[in-house]
Design an enzyme around this catalytic site. Structure first.
Site, mmCIF file in Angstrom:
data_model
loop_
_atom_site.group_PDB
_atom_site.id
_atom_site.type_symbol
_atom_site.label_atom_id
_atom_site.label_comp_id
_atom_site.label_asym_id
_atom_site.label_seq_id
_atom_site.Cartn_x
_atom_site.Cartn_y
_atom_site.Cartn_z
ATOM 1 N N GLU A 34 -11.563 -9.679 2.582
ATOM 2 C CA GLU A 34 -10.864 -10.231 2.067
ATOM 3 C C GLU A 34 -10.788 -12.128 2.301
ATOM 4 O O GLU A 34 -10.002 -12.386 0.948
ATOM 5 C CB GLU A 34 -9.866 -10.137 2.951
ATOM 6 C CG GLU A 34 -8.883 -8.425 3.138
ATOM 7 C CD GLU A 34 -7.641 -8.361 3.053
ATOM 8 O OE1 GLU A 34 -6.756 -9.115 3.767
ATOM 9 O OE2 GLU A 34 -7.051 -7.650 3.507
ATOM 10 N N GLU A 73 2.611 2.251 13.987
ATOM 11 C CA GLU A 73 1.943 1.116 13.928
ATOM 12 C C GLU A 73 1.770 0.052 14.870
ATOM 13 O O GLU A 73 2.992 0.089 14.820
ATOM 14 C CB GLU A 73 1.912 0.777 11.923
ATOM 15 C CG GLU A 73 1.211 -0.098 11.730
ATOM 16 C CD GLU A 73 1.722 -0.982 10.628
ATOM 17 O OE1 GLU A 73 0.670 -1.599 10.029
ATOM 18 O OE2 GLU A 73 2.436 -0.673 10.335
ATOM 19 N N ARG A 118 2.396 -6.740 -2.661
ATOM 20 C CA ARG A 118 2.890 -5.312 -1.793
ATOM 21 C C ARG A 118 4.078 -4.074 -3.155
ATOM 22 O O ARG A 118 4.528 -4.450 -3.071
ATOM 23 C CB ARG A 118 3.328 -5.831 -0.284
ATOM 24 C CG ARG A 118 2.459 -6.748 0.070
ATOM 25 C CD ARG A 118 1.002 -5.389 0.632
ATOM 26 N NE ARG A 118 -0.010 -6.271 2.009
ATOM 27 C CZ ARG A 118 -0.801 -5.766 2.126
ATOM 28 N NH1 ARG A 118 -1.702 -4.629 1.487
ATOM 29 N NH2 ARG A 118 -1.412 -6.454 3.569
ATOM 30 N N ARG A 161 13.361 13.416 15.273
ATOM 31 C CA ARG A 161 12.938 12.036 14.745
ATOM 32 C C ARG A 161 11.918 11.906 13.465
ATOM 33 O O ARG A 161 10.884 13.038 14.119
ATOM 34 C CB ARG A 161 13.056 10.459 15.338
ATOM 35 C CG ARG A 161 13.682 10.151 16.224
ATOM 36 C CD ARG A 161 14.724 9.791 15.833
ATOM 37 N NE ARG A 161 15.990 9.259 17.213
ATOM 38 C CZ ARG A 161 17.067 10.319 16.456
ATOM 39 N NH1 ARG A 161 17.001 10.952 16.044
ATOM 40 N NH2 ARG A 161 18.772 10.064 17.504
ATOM 41 N N GLU A 162 11.951 11.817 12.630
ATOM 42 C CA GLU A 162 11.381 11.365 11.027
ATOM 43 C C GLU A 162 10.542 9.672 11.273
ATOM 44 O O GLU A 162 10.612 9.470 11.230
ATOM 45 C CB GLU A 162 11.457 11.419 9.863
ATOM 46 C CG GLU A 162 12.197 13.673 9.704
ATOM 47 C CD GLU A 162 12.217 13.173 8.906
ATOM 48 O OE1 GLU A 162 12.933 14.731 8.076
ATOM 49 O OE2 GLU A 162 11.922 12.506 7.290
ATOM 50 N N LEU A 198 -6.207 -1.817 7.709
ATOM 51 C CA LEU A 198 -6.595 -0.894 8.512
ATOM 52 C C LEU A 198 -7.305 -0.580 9.921
ATOM 53 O O LEU A 198 -8.601 -0.996 9.097
ATOM 54 C CB LEU A 198 -6.433 0.440 8.090
ATOM 55 C CG LEU A 198 -4.922 0.575 6.812
ATOM 56 C CD1 LEU A 198 -5.077 1.958 6.105
ATOM 57 C CD2 LEU A 198 -3.832 0.771 7.775
ATOM 58 N N GLY A 220 10.946 1.945 15.073
ATOM 59 C CA GLY A 220 12.053 2.442 15.140
ATOM 60 C C GLY A 220 11.476 3.726 13.985
ATOM 61 O O GLY A 220 12.324 5.238 13.345
ATOM 62 N N GLU A 246 -12.680 -7.407 8.300
ATOM 63 C CA GLU A 246 -11.877 -7.931 7.412
ATOM 64 C C GLU A 246 -11.814 -8.820 6.801
ATOM 65 O O GLU A 246 -11.291 -9.070 5.426
ATOM 66 C CB GLU A 246 -10.277 -7.009 7.751
ATOM 67 C CG GLU A 246 -10.252 -5.819 7.454
ATOM 68 C CD GLU A 246 -10.242 -5.118 6.671
ATOM 69 O OE1 GLU A 246 -9.708 -6.160 5.330
ATOM 70 O OE2 GLU A 246 -9.874 -3.972 6.291
ATOM 71 N N GLU A 304 -6.420 -5.544 -4.560
ATOM 72 C CA GLU A 304 -7.609 -7.000 -3.504
ATOM 73 C C GLU A 304 -9.036 -7.463 -4.253
ATOM 74 O O GLU A 304 -9.547 -8.573 -4.208
ATOM 75 C CB GLU A 304 -8.377 -5.782 -2.309
ATOM 76 C CG GLU A 304 -8.058 -5.788 -1.348
ATOM 77 C CD GLU A 304 -8.050 -4.892 -0.015
ATOM 78 O OE1 GLU A 304 -9.613 -5.042 -0.026
ATOM 79 O OE2 GLU A 304 -7.588 -5.131 1.135
ATOM 80 N N ALA A 336 -6.032 -9.242 7.199
ATOM 81 C CA ALA A 336 -5.073 -8.243 7.937
ATOM 82 C C ALA A 336 -6.259 -6.665 7.087
ATOM 83 O O ALA A 336 -6.562 -6.117 5.716
ATOM 84 C CB ALA A 336 -3.618 -8.122 7.690
#
Length: 234
Positions: free
Chosen positions: A117, A140, A84, A57-58, A98, A136, A113, A164, A96
Site C-alpha cells: 500500500e 474482527e 470505503r 446474536r448475529e 486482512l 457487538g 501490507e 487500491e 491496513a
C-alpha cells in the site's frame, strides 16, 4: 400502576487500575451460517448466558486484520486515502489489511501490507495497540504496529487493484493528525486508535510499546471459536 424500580448497575469490586478484558466462556447451543461471503461470513449463534437467559446474536465472522502506523524521523505519520463503499466515503487511514494469507504471522502480514500500500519497508517494528473493531457485531480483531526506520521498498509499490489502484498518501505531523481526529475530520477507527495511541506512547517515552511478536490473546480466542484464521508456529 407503579413503575418498575430503577436498578443500579453493579459496581466492579476490583482495582480499576487492574482492569483486563478476559475470556468469558458461554455455552454455544446452536450456530448457523446465514451467509458465506467473499471475505467474511454472517453467522447466527444461540448462546446460554448462564443465568437462565438464552439469546440469539448475529455477527460478521471476520479473519482479523493488521494496521501499520508508519512514523518517519520527523514524527510524521503516513495516512492513505481510500474509498470505503459501505460508508460511501474516502477515508484517511494507516496502512491496513486482512490476515487472510495461510501460515503468515501478523507481523509478516503487516510488513507485506506496508509494501503493497505504501511501497515502504521498516527496520523497527513494535506493537502499538490492539482493538476489537466492532465487538457487538463482528469478530474482527485488529493489531496495529508502529513502524519506524523507514526506507523505500525495492521496486517500489506494486500495482494495486480495485480501490487500491489509486491510494493518495500524506505525511502528517502526529500532533496534527490527533487534532484532526479530535475535531471529527478523521473518523476511521484505526486512524483514531493508532494516532491517539502513538501520541500517548510518545509522551511515555515509547515505554508502552510491546514487542512485535507479543502475545495476542484476543486473536487466539477468536480463532479458537472458529471465527478467524490464525498463524501457528507449530
Amino acid at each position: 400502576m407503579s413503575e418498575a424500580p430503577y436498578v443500579l448497575p453493579p459496581t466492579w469490586p476490583g482495582d480499576p487500575s487492574s482492569l483486563t478484558d478476559e475470556v468469558d466462556e458461554r455455552a454455544l447451543l446452536e450456530t448457523e451460517l446465514i451467509h458465506a461471503g467473499m471475505v467474511w461470513d454472517l453467522r447466527r449463534d444461540t448462546v446460554d448466558l448462564g443465568d437462565g437467559q438464552t439469546v440469539r446474536r448475529e455477527f460478521v465472522q471476520h479473519p482479523g486484520a493488521v494496521g501499520v502506523l508508519a512514523l518517519d524521523d520527523h514524527d510524521r505519520v503516513l495516512l492513505i486515502r481510500q474509498y470505503r463503499h459501505p460508508v460511501g466515503m474516502s477515508l484517511w487511514e494507516p496502512v491496513a489489511g486482512l490476515l487472510d494469507v495461510a501460515d503468515e504471522s501478523p507481523q509478516a502480514g503487516a510488513a507485506r501490507e506496508l509494501v503493497e500500500e505504501a511501497g515502504l519497508v521498516a527496520a523497527r517494528w513494535d506493537v502499538l495497540v490492539d482493538l476489537e473493531n466492532s465487538p457487538g457485531g463482528s469478530s474482527e480483531t485488529i493489531r496495529c504496529y508502529l513502524a519506524r526506520d523507514l526506507a523505500p521498498a525495492p521496486g517500489g509499490r506494486p500495482p494495486g487493484d480495485g480501490e487500491e489502484r489509486d491510494l493518495p498518501v500524506a505525511w502528517v505531523p502526529l500532533e496534527e493528525a490527533v487534532l484532526a481526529v479530535l475535531a471529527g475530520r478523521l473518523t476511521a477507527p484505526l486512524t483514531v486508535a493508532a494516532t491517539l495511541a502513538a501520541l500517548a506512547a510518545r509522551s511515555a517515552g515509547w515505554s508502552t510499546l510491546r514487542a512485535a511478536d507479543a502475545a495476542w490473546p484476543a486473536r487466539e480466542r477468536v480463532a479458537g471459536s472458529g471465527r478467524a484464521r490464525i498463524y501457528r508456529s507449530s
